[in-house]
Motif scaffolding. Sequence first.
Motif, PDB file in Angstrom:
ATOM      1  N   ILE A   1       0.849  -1.194   0.000  1.00 45.27           N
ATOM      2  CA  ILE A   1       0.000   0.000   0.000  1.00 45.27           C
ATOM      3  C   ILE A   1       0.882   1.240   0.000  1.00 45.27           C
ATOM      4  O   ILE A   1       1.886   1.314   0.709  1.00 45.27           O
ATOM      5  N   SER A   2       0.512   2.234  -0.795  1.00 43.85           N
ATOM      6  CA  SER A   2       1.249   3.505  -0.820  1.00 43.85           C
ATOM      7  C   SER A   2       0.295   4.627  -1.179  1.00 43.85           C
ATOM      8  O   SER A   2      -0.768   4.400  -1.768  1.00 43.85           O
ATOM      9  N   TYR A   3       0.675   5.848  -0.848  1.00 44.31           N
ATOM     10  CA  TYR A   3      -0.133   7.007  -1.243  1.00 44.31           C
ATOM     11  C   TYR A   3      -0.217   7.093  -2.764  1.00 44.31           C
ATOM     12  O   TYR A   3      -1.197   7.590  -3.320  1.00 44.31           O
ATOM     13  N   GLU A   4       0.843   6.615  -3.445  1.00 44.49           N
ATOM     14  CA  GLU A   4       0.886   6.696  -4.902  1.00 44.49           C
ATOM     15  C   GLU A   4      -0.263   5.928  -5.537  1.00 44.49           C
ATOM     16  O   GLU A   4      -0.868   6.383  -6.516  1.00 44.49           O
ATOM     17  N   THR A   5      -0.594   4.769  -4.979  1.00 43.64           N
ATOM     18  CA  THR A   5      -1.700   3.979  -5.541  1.00 43.64           C
ATOM     19  C   THR A   5      -3.031   4.283  -4.861  1.00 43.64           C
ATOM     20  O   THR A   5      -4.085   4.193  -5.485  1.00 43.64           O
ATOM     21  N   LEU A   6      -2.963   4.664  -3.591  1.00 46.93           N
ATOM     22  CA  LEU A   6      -4.183   4.868  -2.803  1.00 46.93           C
ATOM     23  C   LEU A   6      -4.816   6.232  -3.065  1.00 46.93           C
ATOM     24  O   LEU A   6      -6.047   6.358  -3.167  1.00 46.93           O
ATOM     25  N   LEU A   7      -3.972   7.279  -3.186  1.00 42.76           N
ATOM     26  CA  LEU A   7      -4.483   8.643  -3.242  1.00 42.76           C
ATOM     27  C   LEU A   7      -4.156   9.391  -4.536  1.00 42.76           C
ATOM     28  O   LEU A   7      -4.973  10.162  -5.039  1.00 42.76           O
ATOM     29  N   MET A   8      -2.942   9.191  -5.069  1.00 43.58           N
ATOM     30  CA  MET A   8      -2.487  10.030  -6.164  1.00 43.58           C
ATOM     31  C   MET A   8      -3.371   9.982  -7.415  1.00 43.58           C
ATOM     32  O   MET A   8      -3.553  11.011  -8.071  1.00 43.58           O
ATOM     33  N   PRO A   9      -3.945   8.830  -7.781  1.00 44.42           N
ATOM     34  CA  PRO A   9      -4.819   8.863  -8.964  1.00 44.42           C
ATOM     35  C   PRO A   9      -5.968   9.859  -8.828  1.00 44.42           C
ATOM     36  O   PRO A   9      -6.434  10.407  -9.824  1.00 44.42           O
ATOM     37  N   TYR A  10      -6.416  10.118  -7.601  1.00 45.56           N
ATOM     38  CA  TYR A  10      -7.530  11.037  -7.371  1.00 45.56           C
ATOM     39  C   TYR A  10      -7.050  12.486  -7.191  1.00 45.56           C
ATOM     40  O   TYR A  10      -7.850  13.412  -7.256  1.00 45.56           O
ATOM     41  N   LEU A  11      -5.763  12.653  -6.925  1.00 46.06           N
ATOM     42  CA  LEU A  11      -5.224  13.993  -6.686  1.00 46.06           C
ATOM     43  C   LEU A  11      -4.553  14.588  -7.914  1.00 46.06           C
ATOM     44  O   LEU A  11      -4.420  15.812  -8.016  1.00 46.06           O
ATOM     45  N   GLU A  12      -4.114  13.735  -8.838  1.00 50.57           N
ATOM     46  CA  GLU A  12      -3.410  14.232 -10.021  1.00 50.57           C
ATOM     47  C   GLU A  12      -4.283  15.198 -10.800  1.00 50.57           C
ATOM     48  O   GLU A  12      -5.465  14.967 -11.009  1.00 50.57           O
ATOM     49  N   GLY A  13      -3.668  16.318 -11.230  1.00 51.70           N
ATOM     50  CA  GLY A  13      -4.375  17.319 -12.017  1.00 51.70           C
ATOM     51  C   GLY A  13      -5.082  18.365 -11.186  1.00 51.70           C
ATOM     52  O   GLY A  13      -5.504  19.403 -11.716  1.00 51.70           O
ATOM     53  N   ALA A  14      -5.228  18.125  -9.890  1.00 48.96           N
ATOM     54  CA  ALA A  14      -5.892  19.114  -9.028  1.00 48.96           C
ATOM     55  C   ALA A  14      -4.972  20.312  -8.812  1.00 48.96           C
ATOM     56  O   ALA A  14      -3.759  20.172  -8.675  1.00 48.96           O
ATOM     57  N   THR A  15      -5.535  21.504  -8.781  1.00 47.46           N
ATOM     58  CA  THR A  15      -4.758  22.716  -8.512  1.00 47.46           C
ATOM     59  C   THR A  15      -4.962  23.211  -7.085  1.00 47.46           C
ATOM     60  O   THR A  15      -4.225  24.069  -6.614  1.00 47.46           O
ATOM     61  N   GLU A  16      -5.983  22.660  -6.407  1.00 46.97           N
ATOM     62  CA  GLU A  16      -6.201  23.007  -4.993  1.00 46.97           C
ATOM     63  C   GLU A  16      -6.677  21.756  -4.258  1.00 46.97           C
ATOM     64  O   GLU A  16      -7.624  21.087  -4.693  1.00 46.97           O
ATOM     65  N   ILE A  17      -5.985  21.444  -3.170  1.00 50.57           N
ATOM     66  CA  ILE A  17      -6.274  20.235  -2.390  1.00 50.57           C
ATOM     67  C   ILE A  17      -6.444  20.629  -0.928  1.00 50.57           C
ATOM     68  O   ILE A  17      -5.704  21.469  -0.417  1.00 50.57           O
ATOM     69  N   GLU A  18      -7.404  19.988  -0.284  1.00 56.23           N
ATOM     70  CA  GLU A  18      -7.708  20.299   1.119  1.00 56.23           C
ATOM     71  C   GLU A  18      -7.568  19.020   1.945  1.00 56.23           C
ATOM     72  O   GLU A  18      -8.162  17.998   1.607  1.00 56.23           O
ATOM     73  N   LEU A  19      -6.752  19.075   2.990  1.00 58.68           N
ATOM     74  CA  LEU A  19      -6.578  17.909   3.874  1.00 58.68           C
ATOM     75  C   LEU A  19      -6.990  18.282   5.292  1.00 58.68           C
ATOM     76  O   LEU A  19      -6.479  19.254   5.848  1.00 58.68           O
ATOM     77  N   HIS A  20      -7.886  17.494   5.859  1.00 53.51           N
ATOM     78  CA  HIS A  20      -8.279  17.643   7.264  1.00 53.51           C
ATOM     79  C   HIS A  20      -7.715  16.455   8.021  1.00 53.51           C
ATOM     80  O   HIS A  20      -8.142  15.313   7.813  1.00 53.51           O
ATOM     81  N   ASP A  21      -6.745  16.707   8.871  1.00 55.63           N
ATOM     82  CA  ASP A  21      -6.143  15.654   9.686  1.00 55.63           C
ATOM     83  C   ASP A  21      -5.653  16.290  10.981  1.00 55.63           C
ATOM     84  O   ASP A  21      -4.685  17.051  10.979  1.00 55.63           O
ATOM     85  N   PRO A  22      -6.320  16.010  12.109  1.00 53.20           N
ATOM     86  CA  PRO A  22      -5.943  16.657  13.371  1.00 53.20           C
ATOM     87  C   PRO A  22      -4.625  16.154  13.945  1.00 53.20           C
ATOM     88  O   PRO A  22      -4.093  16.746  14.882  1.00 53.20           O
ATOM     89  N   TYR A  23      -4.078  15.074  13.368  1.00 52.69           N
ATOM     90  CA  TYR A  23      -2.879  14.484  13.961  1.00 52.69           C
ATOM     91  C   TYR A  23      -1.664  14.621  13.037  1.00 52.69           C
ATOM     92  O   TYR A  23      -1.161  13.650  12.491  1.00 52.69           O
ATOM     93  N   ILE A  24      -1.224  15.862  12.862  1.00 51.56           N
ATOM     94  CA  ILE A  24       0.065  16.127  12.202  1.00 51.56           C
ATOM     95  C   ILE A  24       0.933  16.756  13.293  1.00 51.56           C
ATOM     96  O   ILE A  24       1.168  17.965  13.331  1.00 51.56           O
ATOM     97  N   ARG A  25       1.340  15.915  14.237  1.00 53.38           N
ATOM     98  CA  ARG A  25       2.022  16.413  15.434  1.00 53.38           C
ATOM     99  C   ARG A  25       3.407  15.801  15.614  1.00 53.38           C
ATOM    100  O   ARG A  25       4.373  16.498  15.853  1.00 53.38           O
ATOM    101  N   LEU A  26       3.479  14.490  15.485  1.00 53.81           N
ATOM    102  CA  LEU A  26       4.737  13.791  15.735  1.00 53.81           C
ATOM    103  C   LEU A  26       5.582  13.724  14.466  1.00 53.81           C
ATOM    104  O   LEU A  26       5.089  13.976  13.356  1.00 53.81           O
ATOM    105  N   GLY A  27       6.839  13.358  14.654  1.00 58.08           N
ATOM    106  CA  GLY A  27       7.758  13.336  13.531  1.00 58.08           C
ATOM    107  C   GLY A  27       7.308  12.434  12.399  1.00 58.08           C
ATOM    108  O   GLY A  27       7.363  12.815  11.224  1.00 58.08           O
ATOM    109  N   HIS A  28       6.820  11.211  12.722  1.00 53.78           N
ATOM    110  CA  HIS A  28       6.419  10.295  11.646  1.00 53.78           C
ATOM    111  C   HIS A  28       5.168  10.794  10.939  1.00 53.78           C
ATOM    112  O   HIS A  28       4.964  10.520   9.748  1.00 53.78           O
ATOM    113  N   GLN A  29       4.307  11.555  11.654  1.00 55.81           N
ATOM    114  CA  GLN A  29       3.123  12.122  11.011  1.00 55.81           C
ATOM    115  C   GLN A  29       3.512  13.247  10.055  1.00 55.81           C
ATOM    116  O   GLN A  29       2.926  13.400   8.986  1.00 55.81           O
TER     117      GLN A  29
END
Length: 716
Positions: free
Chosen positions: A570-598
């Motif tokens: 599993i990777s973001y490349e196969t999971l997410l990128m097909p739906y994000l390619e070509g977009a000029t504005e992307i919105e991400l809601h994720d409350p847990y961008i706190r730790l180094g691995h996040q």
Amino acid sequence: MTENIDLTDVAAVEDDLGGITDSSRQPSELDRKINEHFAGSVVRKDLVKAVKGNAIVPSYVLEYLLGQYAASDDEATIQAGIETVRKILADHYVHRNESELVKSKIKERGRYRIIDKVSVTLNEKDDLYQASFANLGISGVVVDSATLNAHQKLLVGGVWCLCDVEYFHSDDARVSPWILGSLKPIQMSSFDPAGYLAARAEFTSDEWIDLLIQSIGFNPEMFGRRAKLLQLVRLIPFAERNYNLVELGPKGTGKSHIYSEFSPHGMLVSGGEVTVPKLFVNNSNGRLGLVGYWDVVAFDEFAGKKKRTDKALVDIMKNYMANKSFSRGVETLGAEASMVFIGNTSHTVPYMLKHSDLFDELPESYHDPAFLDRLHFYIPGWEVDTIRNEMFSNGYGFVVDYIAEVLKSMRNLDYSDRYQQYFTLGSDISTRDRDGIHKTFSGLMKLLYPHEDATPAEIEEILRLAVEGRKRVKDQILRMDTTMAAVNFGYESPAGEWSAVTTLEEDEYPSHYYRNRVAPPTGVASSSDASEVSAPSLAQATAPASVETEAASIELSEGQRDFAENQRGISYETLLMPYLEGATEIELHDPYIRLGHQGRNLVELLAGIAAAKDPADEVIFNLFTVLDEDPEFQPKQLRMLQDIVLGAEQQGIKVNVAKDPGGHDRWIRTDGGWRINLGRGLDIFQKSDGGWFDFGTSRQEFRQVRAFGVTYIREK
């Protein structure tokens, strides 16, 4: 309504040393060599931070004092010197909020020594010169003509000085009670050129370059060879008369530091504050402006398309930059001040090349081929790293006022012809292009090889850099004025071998760099045959440097996908990128961008977006997250987010960070019409401590995932 998170003034994650120096630090071999040959003229660069405290004073003032009391490699002497300098600052440096206390000391004692910035003006009514003290807040202090004649910079911009100020009250209200007992500008009194050249001969070129890098405050181990040379180009205006330099690039790369902190012979002014009287001459009273007194005048915040500019100033500046002169009434005056223009860019290099040129950020009046053609070198600021704490040096470097005097003394020398026994510039390089190359080469020779003992390879290295910097200027002018003839920048060896010079961005983005013109000939040939070298076709010239394979066409569909714990592949490349390619504005809601691995997860997603888009395009990425409530940890989170924002910006992704008003829901939305509900947000991978040699460290497909689900929804 969302609340933006301010990342502009995030404090450094590193512990504030609070003036504590590492007394256990052992000098390196280079440091020992520096102290052996330049004893008394060098200082440990981390000491400035140790003594500065909250004193708002340039580094060269502090280093002047450190050079008096702590110029040694003996730790006991250094610590004693630090305490002495701290005491001097505590007793004599004037803080604005303590000005009344200092005034009281002067009155009660009758005479008191202070450190302050002093400026002088002529009182025509009373026919006398009067000084103002910036921090002490007093003015009208009489200065005798002898003092002023010896230190004329007091009239323009002001000078940091050690002053003895006296107090004597008079019944005459017109007479100031403040009396200037003595004044000594903070700068070195003498310099031995022969000793400097003899000591230079004891160092290899690598050692010398590292010494210069440490002298401007940086750790040479954090820079490659090219990065070091680009840093040192910033010093050329101090060593070369009438040198015109521009540096445009991202914020936070230390563009203005050299001109505000490094030398008492330079003046940094805001680009919006410059007027003809301030810069050149006031015709109403005949007083000379900055160019008449300073070796370097640097214009900060010079970029900005919508900034107002004075056309008369631009015209006078063009004449001065070309002819080294300006008019005062019917009289023509000459001056030697170098001009430096520094500003921030808001777009990536490929974006500027695709849509305009590398001078795109300049005000309209300066975005003019006639003005730009006066520039001798363009520092590619996008190549310079954002300044980080670990980049600062704790090694030994020249006391700033010492190296400042060295460079000032070299302004009388000309090393521009020192390459000519080894190389010849291309015959179609114009006189103005040649002048720019010569001045840069001369400046680098003065900095690196003042003793004139350089190998042909070392000569070629700095000649090539000098040609590149001028080529960067000329190539942008060719984009603005298509009637100008293209120039084949390069040089020839005595054996007839031709070496073409290209810029780094030219090699990286040829399809955008050449745009509507054919790439120049490259490779090695004799100059007599250069015109016969077959230029590549436009298709060849615009071919990308790297071959990109098209991603397999994937049919996008709505629905739910679930993944089991410990699953791989599993990777973001196969999971997410097909739906994000070509977009000029992307919105991400994720409350847990706190730790180094996040934070790493977010960077890997942004890297995928950057790799999928054209380098010349830009994507807006709006991140909605939650700040950690722990006051000890939150600064680290903010620093991490700031680093991510700066890194993404360099790849053409504008990341905006705001507080997430939606609680714990995690999802992505694109302007392409897709919403992706993320059960676990980006945090789908299991923790791994495999280190750099674990395959999962390099590729997401090799990591095990946690159990999670993803829902794809077509919204429009």
